[in-house]
Design a protein around this motif. Sequence first.
Motif, short mmCIF file in Angstrom:
data_model
loop_
_atom_site.label_atom_id
_atom_site.label_comp_id
_atom_site.label_asym_id
_atom_site.label_seq_id
_atom_site.Cartn_x
_atom_site.Cartn_y
_atom_site.Cartn_z
N PHE A 257 0.87 -1.17 0.00
CA PHE A 257 0.00 0.00 0.00
C PHE A 257 0.91 1.22 0.00
O PHE A 257 1.66 1.46 0.97
CB PHE A 257 -0.90 0.02 1.23
CG PHE A 257 -1.95 -1.06 1.24
CD1 PHE A 257 -3.10 -0.93 0.49
CD2 PHE A 257 -1.77 -2.20 2.00
CE1 PHE A 257 -4.06 -1.94 0.49
CE2 PHE A 257 -2.72 -3.20 2.02
CZ PHE A 257 -3.88 -3.07 1.25
N MET A 258 0.85 2.00 -1.08
CA MET A 258 1.76 3.12 -1.25
C MET A 258 1.25 4.35 -0.49
O MET A 258 0.10 4.43 -0.08
CB MET A 258 1.92 3.43 -2.74
CG MET A 258 2.32 2.23 -3.59
SD MET A 258 3.87 1.45 -3.08
CE MET A 258 5.04 2.75 -3.49
N THR A 259 2.15 5.31 -0.32
CA THR A 259 1.83 6.61 0.31
C THR A 259 1.16 6.37 1.66
O THR A 259 0.13 6.96 1.98
CB THR A 259 0.93 7.46 -0.62
OG1 THR A 259 1.40 7.35 -1.96
CG2 THR A 259 0.96 8.92 -0.22
N ALA A 260 1.76 5.53 2.47
CA ALA A 260 1.19 5.16 3.76
C ALA A 260 2.04 5.65 4.93
O ALA A 260 1.86 5.21 6.06
CB ALA A 260 1.03 3.63 3.85
N GLY A 261 2.94 6.60 4.66
CA GLY A 261 3.83 7.06 5.71
C GLY A 261 3.20 8.02 6.69
O GLY A 261 3.76 8.27 7.76
N ALA A 262 2.05 8.58 6.35
CA ALA A 262 1.37 9.53 7.24
C ALA A 262 0.04 8.94 7.70
O ALA A 262 -0.74 8.42 6.88
CB ALA A 262 1.13 10.86 6.53
N TYR A 263 -0.21 9.03 8.98
CA TYR A 263 -1.47 8.56 9.58
C TYR A 263 -1.73 7.09 9.27
O TYR A 263 -2.86 6.67 9.07
CB TYR A 263 -2.65 9.45 9.11
CG TYR A 263 -2.40 10.89 9.42
CD1 TYR A 263 -2.47 11.36 10.72
CD2 TYR A 263 -2.00 11.79 8.41
CE1 TYR A 263 -2.20 12.69 11.02
CE2 TYR A 263 -1.73 13.11 8.71
CZ TYR A 263 -1.82 13.55 10.02
OH TYR A 263 -1.54 14.87 10.31
N GLY A 264 -0.65 6.32 9.23
CA GLY A 264 -0.75 4.88 9.09
C GLY A 264 -0.47 4.23 10.42
O GLY A 264 -1.37 3.96 11.22
N ALA A 265 0.82 4.00 10.70
CA ALA A 265 1.21 3.39 11.98
C ALA A 265 0.78 4.25 13.16
O ALA A 265 0.46 3.73 14.23
CB ALA A 265 2.70 3.15 12.01
N SER A 266 0.78 5.58 12.99
CA SER A 266 0.45 6.45 14.12
C SER A 266 -1.01 6.30 14.55
O SER A 266 -1.36 6.65 15.69
CB SER A 266 0.74 7.92 13.77
OG SER A 266 -0.08 8.37 12.71
N MET A 267 -1.88 5.78 13.68
CA MET A 267 -3.28 5.57 14.03
C MET A 267 -3.60 4.09 14.26
O MET A 267 -4.76 3.72 14.45
CB MET A 267 -4.18 6.11 12.92
CG MET A 267 -4.10 7.61 12.73
SD MET A 267 -5.16 8.21 11.37
CE MET A 267 -6.79 8.03 12.12
N SER A 268 -2.59 3.24 14.25
CA SER A 268 -2.84 1.81 14.38
C SER A 268 -3.27 1.45 15.80
O SER A 268 -3.04 2.19 16.75
CB SER A 268 -1.59 1.01 13.99
OG SER A 268 -0.50 1.32 14.85
#
Length: 429
Positions: free
Chosen positions: A376-387
């Motif tokens: 899944f591309m372009t996942a560096g923002a609000y990805g892991a931080s919202m997991s």
Amino acid sequence: MHHFAYRDGALFAEDVDLREIADKVGTPVYVYSSATIERHYRLYEAAMASTAPGKPAHVFYAMKANSNLGVLKTLAALGAGADTVSEGEIRKALAAGFPASKIVFSGVGKAESELAFAVEAGIYQVNIETEGELDLLSKVAQRLGKRQEAVFRVNPDIGAGGHAKITTGSSANKFGVSFEEVHRLYARAANMAGVRIMGLAVHIGSQIREVDAFEAAYTKMRDLVLALRAEGHRVDRLDLGGGLGIPYEVPKDFDHGPGLIEAYAGMVAKLMQGLDAELGFEPGRLIVGNAGILLTKVLHLNPRPTKEFLVVDAAMNDLMRPAMYEAYHEIWPVAEPAEGAKTIAYDVVGPICESGDTFTAGRELSALKPGDLIAFMTAGAYGASMSSTYNQRPLVAEVLVKGDKFAVTRPRQTYEELIGTDRAPPWLP
């Protein structure tokens, strides 16, 4: 641009084969590119430096976008400041090497203990969002024998953003003090023993891909600065927030050039010419969004009469954006598809026991099978931080790449760690 590309038939992050990361770390896993983070920050910083000649232009990275320690240390080493929204973020910013003198504390609901920690740490600025917070900050700072520098975050009643849930500048949103109240509050703050009021702040939303809404809001803010000065007040700082968006539909030959950033910087420079104020900026997604991917493995195929489900080992608890915002992410197979390869329209879903655990519907992808890897591309923002650990799924692992090296910067949570956070009440066996 980003530094994810096909090489010899496989997708690489900089000079690291993503198959190697999957083998050694497992999936799902977030993978971040140092080169992309560094390039985007330097490009943004250089553009903002041109907006206020003779005055500092402060760049405070919005930590909520991605608070991975490796990402933070990369940005701190580049000289960035940090925009924080909780005591936890302040603590992590300090641990990552951001000096307190480059930390801003934003957020509409700051607790007394959080303000006390911020004041004791000696942070650069508190962005005040309510009259009650103004009183509380002054009380806390006086108790500690300090006078905290602060600005008022103003709600300009101009909202913008890629989704209703990330629009923050409308009067219907919870953020900031109103234009009608700011004159009275500024006069009150000027006489408070625990607060040194330095200026104003504004932030109208996130994922904004044009400059018109920014220009309208900033015009109101410029006029407000001049009006407050005419009343005899000191207004030395104007924090313009963040919110510049990024392209989520990213073709494989995409080069994230400086067009939008330059247009934004040019608008700010023209509008703020002669204002004689220190400008602040709070980019987040723009710096890290294209710098990260979520690497996941195909578990099962589930063909139906009218569609085909592709079940992967990542889920909505790992990447919430599609479920929460109906967000789009490009999906690239890690094994490069052959020219003219057959495609199938997949509904890509995760293992969570909710129909909302759907990343996309009817997406045309090259034919895939269990065991294949996709990103899944372009996942560096609000990805892991919202997991989260929803469905008792361990928190996802994170990896930072630097050239031909990579390091696990957040290990995958173990089941023992996950279960160990609970405590049974004493009356149960």
